[in-house]
Write an enzyme that holds these catalytic residues in place. Structure first.
Site, PDB file in Angstrom:
ATOM      1  N   ASP A 237       1.564 -59.913  75.035  1.00 25.49           N
ATOM      2  CA  ASP A 237       1.656 -60.104  73.664  1.00 25.49           C
ATOM      3  C   ASP A 237       1.942 -62.082  73.939  1.00 25.49           C
ATOM      4  OD1 ASP A 237       3.043 -60.967  71.318  1.00 25.49           O
ATOM      5  OD2 ASP A 237       4.653 -59.781  71.969  1.00 25.49           O
TER       6      ASP A 237
ATOM      7  N   HIS B  51      -6.777 -68.620  62.801  1.00 29.63           N
ATOM      8  CA  HIS B  51      -6.800 -67.979  61.818  1.00 29.63           C
ATOM      9  C   HIS B  51      -6.189 -67.196  61.290  1.00 29.63           C
ATOM     10  CE1 HIS B  51     -10.809 -66.195  62.012  1.00 29.63           C
ATOM     11  NE2 HIS B  51     -10.337 -65.248  62.802  1.00 29.63           N
TER      12      HIS B  51
HETATM   13  C1  LIG Z   1      -9.552 -61.760  65.487  1.00 31.74           C
HETATM   14  S1  LIG Z   1     -10.204 -60.732  67.053  1.00 31.74           S
HETATM   15  C2  LIG Z   1     -10.644 -62.502  68.504  1.00 31.74           C
HETATM   16  C3  LIG Z   1     -11.071 -61.570  69.685  1.00 31.74           C
HETATM   17  C4  LIG Z   1     -12.286 -62.294  70.448  1.00 31.74           C
HETATM   18  N1  LIG Z   1     -11.227 -63.946  70.220  1.00 31.74           N
HETATM   19  C5  LIG Z   1     -13.036 -63.101  69.766  1.00 31.74           C
HETATM   20  O1  LIG Z   1     -13.386 -63.799  68.310  1.00 31.74           O
HETATM   21  O2  LIG Z   1     -14.371 -62.191  69.848  1.00 31.74           O
HETATM   22  C6  LIG Z   1      -8.601 -61.793  67.533  1.00 31.74           C
HETATM   23  C7  LIG Z   1      -7.443 -61.019  68.678  1.00 31.74           C
HETATM   24  O3  LIG Z   1      -6.665 -61.652  68.801  1.00 31.74           O
HETATM   25  C8  LIG Z   1      -5.307 -59.864  69.210  1.00 31.74           C
HETATM   26  N2  LIG Z   1      -4.164 -60.350  69.259  1.00 31.74           N
HETATM   27  C9  LIG Z   1      -3.357 -60.094  68.111  1.00 31.74           C
HETATM   28  N3  LIG Z   1      -2.112 -60.255  68.442  1.00 31.74           N
HETATM   29  C10 LIG Z   1      -2.248 -60.668  69.863  1.00 31.74           C
HETATM   30  C11 LIG Z   1      -1.056 -60.547  70.597  1.00 31.74           C
HETATM   31  N4  LIG Z   1       0.063 -60.537  69.808  1.00 31.74           N
HETATM   32  N5  LIG Z   1      -1.535 -60.854  71.453  1.00 31.74           N
HETATM   33  C12 LIG Z   1      -2.887 -60.905  72.306  1.00 31.74           C
HETATM   34  N6  LIG Z   1      -3.559 -60.234  71.524  1.00 31.74           N
HETATM   35  C13 LIG Z   1      -3.855 -60.376  70.275  1.00 31.74           C
HETATM   36  C14 LIG Z   1      -6.292 -59.162  68.719  1.00 31.74           C
HETATM   37  O4  LIG Z   1      -6.705 -57.976  69.723  1.00 31.74           O
HETATM   38  C15 LIG Z   1      -8.160 -59.366  68.355  1.00 31.74           C
HETATM   39  O5  LIG Z   1      -8.537 -58.779  69.941  1.00 31.74           O
HETATM   40  O1  LIG Z   2     -13.583 -60.045  59.835  1.00 34.01           O
HETATM   41  C1  LIG Z   2     -13.482 -60.517  60.093  1.00 34.01           C
HETATM   42  C2  LIG Z   2     -14.905 -61.539  60.150  1.00 34.01           C
HETATM   43  C3  LIG Z   2     -14.054 -62.932  60.519  1.00 34.01           C
HETATM   44  C4  LIG Z   2     -14.799 -63.920  60.892  1.00 34.01           C
HETATM   45  C5  LIG Z   2     -15.971 -63.612  60.416  1.00 34.01           C
HETATM   46  C6  LIG Z   2     -16.166 -65.069  60.334  1.00 34.01           C
HETATM   47  C7  LIG Z   2     -16.353 -66.123  60.681  1.00 34.01           C
HETATM   48  O2  LIG Z   2     -17.311 -67.511  60.660  1.00 34.01           O
HETATM   49  C8  LIG Z   2     -15.654 -65.792  62.049  1.00 34.01           C
HETATM   50  C9  LIG Z   2     -14.548 -64.633  61.509  1.00 34.01           C
HETATM   51  O3  LIG Z   2     -12.509 -63.049  61.489  1.00 34.01           O
HETATM   52  C10 LIG Z   2     -11.713 -61.379  61.378  1.00 34.01           C
HETATM   53  C11 LIG Z   2     -10.154 -61.896  62.206  1.00 34.01           C
HETATM   54  O4  LIG Z   2     -10.505 -63.163  62.477  1.00 34.01           O
HETATM   55  C12 LIG Z   2      -9.690 -60.113  62.342  1.00 34.01           C
HETATM   56  O5  LIG Z   2      -8.247 -61.052  62.764  1.00 34.01           O
HETATM   57  C13 LIG Z   2     -10.056 -59.544  61.209  1.00 34.01           C
HETATM   58  C14 LIG Z   2     -11.895 -59.426  61.037  1.00 34.01           C
HETATM   59  C15 LIG Z   2     -12.468 -60.295  60.976  1.00 34.01           C
END
Ligand SMILES: C[S@@+](CC[C@H](N)C(=O)[O-])C[C@H]1O[C@@H](n2cnc3c(N)ncnc32)[C@H](O)[C@@H]1O
Ligand SMILES: O=c1cc(-c2ccc(O)cc2)oc2c(O)c(O)ccc12
Length: 326
Positions: free
Chosen positions: A213, A231
C-alpha cells in the site's frame, strides 16, 4: 457502438477512406441498416471521430480516420486507448454517472461510484476478478507511448539512476519497457495485492513485483515513478503519497527525484486534448476523490508535500512528464 462495430478498424484495414456502401458490406451489416449506418457516420463525423470527404453532387461521401479514431485501433505499436475506452463503457463504469445528479444535491462524502456499487473503485477491482483484469489490461496497453518517449525524447532522464520504483505500476508494462531499454536501472513495481497476484508467473523476470500500500510504505529507490496515480486522489491523499515518495528517494544532490506522468490542464496542444482533460476530470469526479490539475495546482501540491522544485521535462499530447526534486 463505433468500437463494437469496428468502424475505425475497417477503414484502417481497407487502407484508404471508405464509402457508406463499402462500410456496410465490410462490416457485414444488413442492407436494411444502411440508412441508419449513414445516420451513425454523420454523428461520428460531427464529433470528430471520422472525417467526411468528397461530398460532390452525385458522388457518395467517403469516410476517413481522424487522430481520435486512430487512438482506438487495436494495434500494439500505437498509443492504444481501445481497451481503456472499452473498460470505461462497461456498465460498472457507466452506472455511477446515473447517480451524479443525486450526488450534487447531497452534502455527502460518498462518491457516485460508491453510491452505485456500495464499494470504492479499488474495492471493486479486489472483489471482481473480471473487472480487475479488464482494467489492468487496459492500463497496460497505454504504456508503450511512454517507454518510447523516455527513449526518444528524454533519454537523459535515467542518467546515473540505478534503481526505480513504479508506484501503482499495475502489471509492470512501463517498468518492463524501462528495464529493457535502460538496463542499468533496476525496476520494482509496487501495487495492490489484487494486481500483483494476478500477474502470471511465467518467462524471464526483468522487474521485481512488490504487493503493498503506497500510503504505508514505498520501497527505497533513486527514482519513484507515479503514472496516472495522483489524479485519482484528493490533495490531502496526494500529499500523503508524495511524502512517502520523498522518504523513499535520496536527496536531490544524490540524484533522487520523483517522475510524475499526468495531465496539466491548460497546456493541451489541441482542442481534442483539452476535451480529453475535461472528460477525464468527469471520470475523476464520478469514481474517485481526485481531479485533473493545472500547473498552479501541481506546484502547490509538490510544495505542500515538502519538495523544493519541479520541472515539466516533456509535454506530449494529453500528458506531461514532470520531475520533482526534494
Ligand atoms: C490508474 S492506475 C495506473 C496504473 C499504471 N501506473 C499505468 O499508468 O499503467 C492506478 C494504479 O494504482 C494502484 N493503486 C491504487 N491504490 C493503491 C495503493 N494504495 N497502493 C498501491 N497501488 C495502488 C491501482 O491498483 C492501479 O494499478
Ligand atoms: O478509465 C480511466 C482512464 C484514465 C485516463 C484516461 C486518459 C488519459 O489521458 C489518462 C488517464 O485514467 C483512469 C484512472 O486513473 C483510473 O484510476 C481508473 C480509470 C481510468
Amino acid at each position: 457502438m463505433a468500437l463494437d462495430l469496428g468502424i475505425a478498424e475497417a477503414i484502417d484495414n481497407h487502407g484508404i477512406a471508405m464509402t457508406l456502401s463499402q462500410l456496410q458490406s465490410t462490416l457485414s451489416l444488413p442492407t436494411t441498416k444502411k440508412p441508419h449506418l449513414h445516420r451513425l457516420l454523420r454523428m461520428l463525423t460531427h464529433v470528430g471521430f471520422l472525417v467526411e470527404q468528397g461530398t460532390g453532387v452525385g458522388t457518395e461521401a467517403i469516410y476517413d480516420l481522424t487522430p481520435m479514431s486512430c487512438h482506438v485501433l487495436r494495434k500494439e505499436e500505437t498509443f492504444n486507448m481501445f481497451s481503456l475506452i472499452q473498460s470505461q463503457l462497461d456498465f460498472i463504469m457507466v452506472k455511477p454517472s446515473l447517480h451524479l445528479g443525486d450526488w450534487f444535491k447531497q452534502d455527502d462524502q460518498q462518491k457516485p461510484f460508491e453510491m452505485a456499487h456500495s464499494c470504492s473503485f479499488w474495492e471493486m477491482t479486489n472483489k471482481n476478478p473480471n473487472f480487475n483484469k479488464m482494467f489492468n489490461d487496459a492500463m497496460e496497453r497505454t504504456n508503450r507511448k511512454y517507454v518510447n518517449a523516455f527513449i526518444n525524447n528524454v533519454s537523459d532522464v535515467f542518467k546515473g539512476v540505478h534503481s526505480l520504483v513504479d508506484v501503482g505500476g499495475g502489471t509492470g508494462a512501463l517498468s518492463k519497457g524501462i528495464a529493457e531499454n535502460f538496463p542499468h536501472v533496476e525496476c520494482t513495481v509496487l501495487d495492490l495485492p489484487q494486481v500483483i497476484h494476478s500477474i502470471p508467473n511465467d518467462g524471464p523476470v526483468s522487474v521485481k513485483f512488490v504487493s503493498g500500500d503506497m500510503f504505508t510504505f514505498i520501497p527505497p529507490a533513486d527514482v519513484v515513478v507515479l503514472k496516472w496515480i495522483l489524479h485519482d486522489w484528493c490533495d490531502e491523499d496526494c500529499i500523503k503519497i508524495l511524502r512517502r515518495c520523498k522518504e523513499a528517494i535520496p536527496s536531490n544532490e544524490a540524484g533522487g527525484k520523483v517522475i510524475v506522468i499526468e495531465k496539466v490542464i491548460g497546456t493541451a496542444s489541441t482542442e481534442a486534448c483539452h476535451e480529453t482533460h475535461l472528460l477525464n476530470d468527469m471520470l475523476m469526479l464520478t469514481a474517485f476523490t481526485g481531479t485533473e490539475r493545472d500547473e498552479l495546482q501541481w506546484k502547490k501540491l509538490f510544495s505542500d508535500a515538502g519538495f523544493s522544485s519541479y520541472q515539466i521535462i516533456l509535454a506530449m499530447g494529453t500528458e506531461s512528464v514532470i520531475e520533482i526534486y526534494s
